[in-house]
Design a protein around this motif. Structure first.
Motif, PDB file in Angstrom:
ATOM      1  N   TRP A   1      44.895  43.513  40.415  1.00 28.96           N
ATOM      2  CA  TRP A   1      45.558  42.975  39.238  1.00 28.96           C
ATOM      3  C   TRP A   1      47.063  43.125  39.372  1.00 28.96           C
ATOM      4  O   TRP A   1      47.566  43.901  40.175  1.00 28.96           O
ATOM      5  CB  TRP A   1      45.082  43.710  37.981  1.00 28.96           C
ATOM      6  CG  TRP A   1      43.857  43.144  37.362  1.00 28.96           C
ATOM      7  CD1 TRP A   1      42.919  42.351  37.959  1.00 28.96           C
ATOM      8  CD2 TRP A   1      43.416  43.349  36.028  1.00 28.96           C
ATOM      9  NE1 TRP A   1      41.922  42.060  37.074  1.00 28.96           N
ATOM     10  CE2 TRP A   1      42.192  42.650  35.889  1.00 28.96           C
ATOM     11  CE3 TRP A   1      43.932  44.047  34.948  1.00 28.96           C
ATOM     12  CZ2 TRP A   1      41.484  42.639  34.691  1.00 28.96           C
ATOM     13  CZ3 TRP A   1      43.227  44.049  33.764  1.00 28.96           C
ATOM     14  CH2 TRP A   1      42.017  43.341  33.637  1.00 28.96           C
TER      15      TRP A   1
ATOM     16  N   GLN B   1      32.604  41.233  35.574  1.00 29.40           N
ATOM     17  CA  GLN B   1      33.830  41.423  36.331  1.00 29.40           C
ATOM     18  C   GLN B   1      33.668  42.566  37.321  1.00 29.40           C
ATOM     19  O   GLN B   1      33.108  43.613  37.010  1.00 29.40           O
ATOM     20  CB  GLN B   1      34.976  41.718  35.368  1.00 29.40           C
ATOM     21  CG  GLN B   1      36.322  41.904  36.018  1.00 29.40           C
ATOM     22  CD  GLN B   1      37.362  42.371  35.015  1.00 29.40           C
ATOM     23  OE1 GLN B   1      37.046  43.038  34.041  1.00 29.40           O
ATOM     24  NE2 GLN B   1      38.606  42.022  35.240  1.00 29.40           N
TER      25      GLN B   1
ATOM     26  N   LEU C   1      45.201  38.058  39.151  1.00 29.88           N
ATOM     27  CA  LEU C   1      43.864  38.253  39.702  1.00 29.88           C
ATOM     28  C   LEU C   1      43.784  37.619  41.074  1.00 29.88           C
ATOM     29  O   LEU C   1      44.218  36.484  41.269  1.00 29.88           O
ATOM     30  CB  LEU C   1      42.832  37.609  38.774  1.00 29.88           C
ATOM     31  CG  LEU C   1      41.357  37.855  39.053  1.00 29.88           C
ATOM     32  CD1 LEU C   1      41.022  39.307  38.762  1.00 29.88           C
ATOM     33  CD2 LEU C   1      40.505  36.957  38.164  1.00 29.88           C
TER      34      LEU C   1
ATOM     35  N   TYR D   1      35.121  48.322  38.294  1.00 29.16           N
ATOM     36  CA  TYR D   1      36.388  48.099  38.990  1.00 29.16           C
ATOM     37  C   TYR D   1      37.003  49.404  39.479  1.00 29.16           C
ATOM     38  O   TYR D   1      36.541  50.493  39.152  1.00 29.16           O
ATOM     39  CB  TYR D   1      37.356  47.275  38.144  1.00 29.16           C
ATOM     40  CG  TYR D   1      37.867  47.865  36.829  1.00 29.16           C
ATOM     41  CD1 TYR D   1      38.239  49.182  36.692  1.00 29.16           C
ATOM     42  CD2 TYR D   1      38.024  47.041  35.720  1.00 29.16           C
ATOM     43  CE1 TYR D   1      38.742  49.686  35.517  1.00 29.16           C
ATOM     44  CE2 TYR D   1      38.527  47.530  34.518  1.00 29.16           C
ATOM     45  CZ  TYR D   1      38.884  48.848  34.437  1.00 29.16           C
ATOM     46  OH  TYR D   1      39.390  49.329  33.250  1.00 29.16           O
TER      47      TYR D   1
ATOM     48  N   THR E   1      37.217  37.562  27.772  1.00 30.80           N
ATOM     49  CA  THR E   1      37.931  37.104  28.953  1.00 30.80           C
ATOM     50  C   THR E   1      36.961  36.714  30.056  1.00 30.80           C
ATOM     51  O   THR E   1      37.079  35.663  30.669  1.00 30.80           O
ATOM     52  CB  THR E   1      38.882  38.202  29.451  1.00 30.80           C
ATOM     53  OG1 THR E   1      39.691  38.644  28.360  1.00 30.80           O
ATOM     54  CG2 THR E   1      39.793  37.684  30.556  1.00 30.80           C
ATOM     55  N   TYR E   2      35.975  37.601  30.305  1.00 30.78           N
ATOM     56  CA  TYR E   2      34.931  37.341  31.293  1.00 30.78           C
ATOM     57  C   TYR E   2      33.594  37.814  30.728  1.00 30.78           C
ATOM     58  O   TYR E   2      33.553  38.637  29.811  1.00 30.78           O
ATOM     59  CB  TYR E   2      35.185  38.110  32.598  1.00 30.78           C
ATOM     60  CG  TYR E   2      36.585  38.042  33.131  1.00 30.78           C
ATOM     61  CD1 TYR E   2      37.060  36.879  33.739  1.00 30.78           C
ATOM     62  CD2 TYR E   2      37.439  39.139  33.043  1.00 30.78           C
ATOM     63  CE1 TYR E   2      38.354  36.815  34.238  1.00 30.78           C
ATOM     64  CE2 TYR E   2      38.732  39.083  33.540  1.00 30.78           C
ATOM     65  CZ  TYR E   2      39.186  37.916  34.137  1.00 30.78           C
ATOM     66  OH  TYR E   2      40.464  37.856  34.625  1.00 30.78           O
TER      67      TYR E   2
ATOM     68  N   GLN F   1      31.376  45.371  33.528  1.00 28.34           N
ATOM     69  CA  GLN F   1      32.374  45.379  34.598  1.00 28.34           C
ATOM     70  C   GLN F   1      32.272  46.629  35.461  1.00 28.34           C
ATOM     71  O   GLN F   1      31.773  47.670  35.033  1.00 28.34           O
ATOM     72  CB  GLN F   1      33.771  45.283  34.003  1.00 28.34           C
ATOM     73  CG  GLN F   1      34.162  46.431  33.113  1.00 28.34           C
ATOM     74  CD  GLN F   1      35.479  46.185  32.387  1.00 28.34           C
ATOM     75  OE1 GLN F   1      35.890  45.051  32.193  1.00 28.34           O
ATOM     76  NE2 GLN F   1      36.140  47.255  31.975  1.00 28.34           N
TER      77      GLN F   1
ATOM     78  N   ALA G   1      34.157  37.089  37.295  1.00 30.32           N
ATOM     79  CA  ALA G   1      35.452  37.266  37.955  1.00 30.32           C
ATOM     80  C   ALA G   1      35.293  38.265  39.087  1.00 30.32           C
ATOM     81  O   ALA G   1      34.841  39.382  38.881  1.00 30.32           O
ATOM     82  CB  ALA G   1      36.499  37.756  36.960  1.00 30.32           C
ATOM     83  N   ASP G   2      35.666  37.841  40.283  1.00 30.91           N
ATOM     84  CA  ASP G   2      35.592  38.705  41.462  1.00 30.91           C
ATOM     85  C   ASP G   2      36.969  39.306  41.682  1.00 30.91           C
ATOM     86  O   ASP G   2      37.879  38.642  42.177  1.00 30.91           O
ATOM     87  CB  ASP G   2      35.165  37.872  42.664  1.00 30.91           C
ATOM     88  CG  ASP G   2      34.756  38.730  43.835  1.00 30.91           C
ATOM     89  OD1 ASP G   2      34.974  39.947  43.782  1.00 30.91           O
ATOM     90  OD2 ASP G   2      34.208  38.175  44.802  1.00 30.91           O
ATOM     91  N   GLU G   3      37.115  40.551  41.279  1.00 34.25           N
ATOM     92  CA  GLU G   3      38.440  41.153  41.148  1.00 34.25           C
ATOM     93  C   GLU G   3      38.796  42.008  42.353  1.00 34.25           C
ATOM     94  O   GLU G   3      38.139  43.014  42.621  1.00 34.25           O
ATOM     95  CB  GLU G   3      38.463  42.009  39.880  1.00 34.25           C
ATOM     96  CG  GLU G   3      39.735  42.775  39.717  1.00 34.25           C
ATOM     97  CD  GLU G   3      39.553  43.922  38.747  1.00 34.25           C
ATOM     98  OE1 GLU G   3      40.538  44.252  38.105  1.00 34.25           O
ATOM     99  OE2 GLU G   3      38.459  44.469  38.645  1.00 34.25           O
TER     100      GLU G   3
ATOM    101  N   GLU H   1      39.056  42.155  29.173  1.00 29.21           N
ATOM    102  CA  GLU H   1      38.116  42.638  30.169  1.00 29.21           C
ATOM    103  C   GLU H   1      36.806  41.859  30.057  1.00 29.21           C
ATOM    104  O   GLU H   1      36.762  40.775  29.494  1.00 29.21           O
ATOM    105  CB  GLU H   1      37.905  44.146  30.000  1.00 29.21           C
ATOM    106  CG  GLU H   1      39.205  44.932  30.198  1.00 29.21           C
ATOM    107  CD  GLU H   1      38.997  46.433  30.164  1.00 29.21           C
ATOM    108  OE1 GLU H   1      37.891  46.884  29.835  1.00 29.21           O
ATOM    109  OE2 GLU H   1      39.957  47.152  30.457  1.00 29.21           O
ATOM    110  N   ALA H   2      35.733  42.419  30.605  1.00 35.93           N
ATOM    111  CA  ALA H   2      34.444  41.734  30.636  1.00 35.93           C
ATOM    112  C   ALA H   2      33.417  42.483  29.797  1.00 35.93           C
ATOM    113  O   ALA H   2      33.580  43.665  29.493  1.00 35.93           O
ATOM    114  CB  ALA H   2      33.947  41.616  32.075  1.00 35.93           C
TER     115      ALA H   2
END
Length: 280
Positions: free
Chosen positions: A247, A216, A268, A192, A212-213, A190, A242-244, A186-187
């Motif tokens: 997943w 996010q 992603l 999400y 990872t980021y 974040q 990261a523009d999520e 993960e970031a």
């Protein structure tokens, strides 16, 4: 006790509840301070407390240091956040039993699955705290709204330092320092799964690991990232930002499957939900 619903200090339906300047050490298989609204509106304050866990058993037992939770409404036929999300409904607070106008200030937390955990709360401030050695530092889920997360120091978490999820909206995380998190999968910061209209402003992120980021987001709506810095000494395994959108549904953790997202090679999909302004 190993029951994840228990707490060493537990407030239920206290209209105005306060926990000030209490020191708790050696926590094991129990939550630290838990404050809930079950039948009425409540306001709580946790100020100047020190909580520490004896060992890392909380990583599997999921006990948290400070939890503030409204009564939640779930999707039809479901009774928990994960099943509600899979059915297409982000949990939200009951209109008659929720927590508002609450404060978590100047606390020090060492350990706990979450250092600070809010669920379904409205118009709260989490500020000037230091949390460390958690799975996640601070978590705001289940349609939290108008939460101000500011001037906190968050260190050495295995997953995210600051985490918004499951419908939380119109929140601001600003002037926080997040350092040393490994951010496994993960970031460091974040937002999400149906989060929207949240702002990350003037936060300083750093890590000697390889997260990872750094940042996010965001399924559901806009995440703005403004005037932040990210100093990743060990680099990042995928991207700084990261523009999520969704997943891969084949992920082992079903609550991270992003509902019925289409599978992609990297798990992603890129969308236009992030506003990236003046970051370094």
């Amino acid at each position: 006790t190993s029951n994840p619903a228990t707490g060493l200090i537990y407030f239920i339906d206290v209209t105005h509840g306060y926990v000030n300047n209490i020191k708790i050490t050696g926590l094991e298989n129990i939550n630290g301070i838990v404050m809930e609204a079950r039948t009425k509106q409540c306001s709580y304050v946790v100020n100047g407390c020190r909580l520490s866990y004896k060992n890392e058993s909380y990583r599997t037992s999921h006990h948290v240091a400070i939890r503030i939770k409204s009564k939640l409404v779930f999707g039809n036929g479901t009774s928990n956040t994960h099943d509600s999300v899979k059915s297409g409904v982000a949990p939200y607070s009951d209109m008659y039993a929720y927590i508002r106008d609450s404060y978590v200030l100047r606390n020090t937390v060492d350990g706990g699955y979450y250092g600070v955990d809010m669920s379904g709360t409205w118009n709260c401030q989490v500020a000037y705290n230091k949390v460390m050695n958690n799975e996640r530092g601070m978590s705001f889920q289940d349609s939290c709204s108008e939460i101000r997360v500011e001037y906190n120091e968050i260190e050495n978490n295995r997953s995210a330092g600051i985490h918004f999820a499951y419908g939380s909206h119109n929140c601001v995380a600003q002037y926080n320092v997040v350092h040393g998190s490994s951010s496994n999968g993960e970031a460091l910061m974040q937002a999400y799964v149906w989060t929207k209209d949240n702002l990350f402003r003037r936060n300083a992120l750093s890590s000697t690991n390889t997260p990872t980021y750094a940042f996010q987001g965001s399924v559901g709506g806009t995440l703005s990232i403004e005037d932040c810095t990210a100093d990743m000494e060990g680099g990042v395994s995928r991207a700084l930002i990261a523009d999520e959108q969704s997943w891969d549904p084949s992920l082992k953790q079903v609550w991270h499957s992003r509902m019925n997202a289409e599978s992609t090679n990297e798990g992603l999909e890129i969308s236009n939900h992030i506003r990236n302004i003046r970051n370094t």
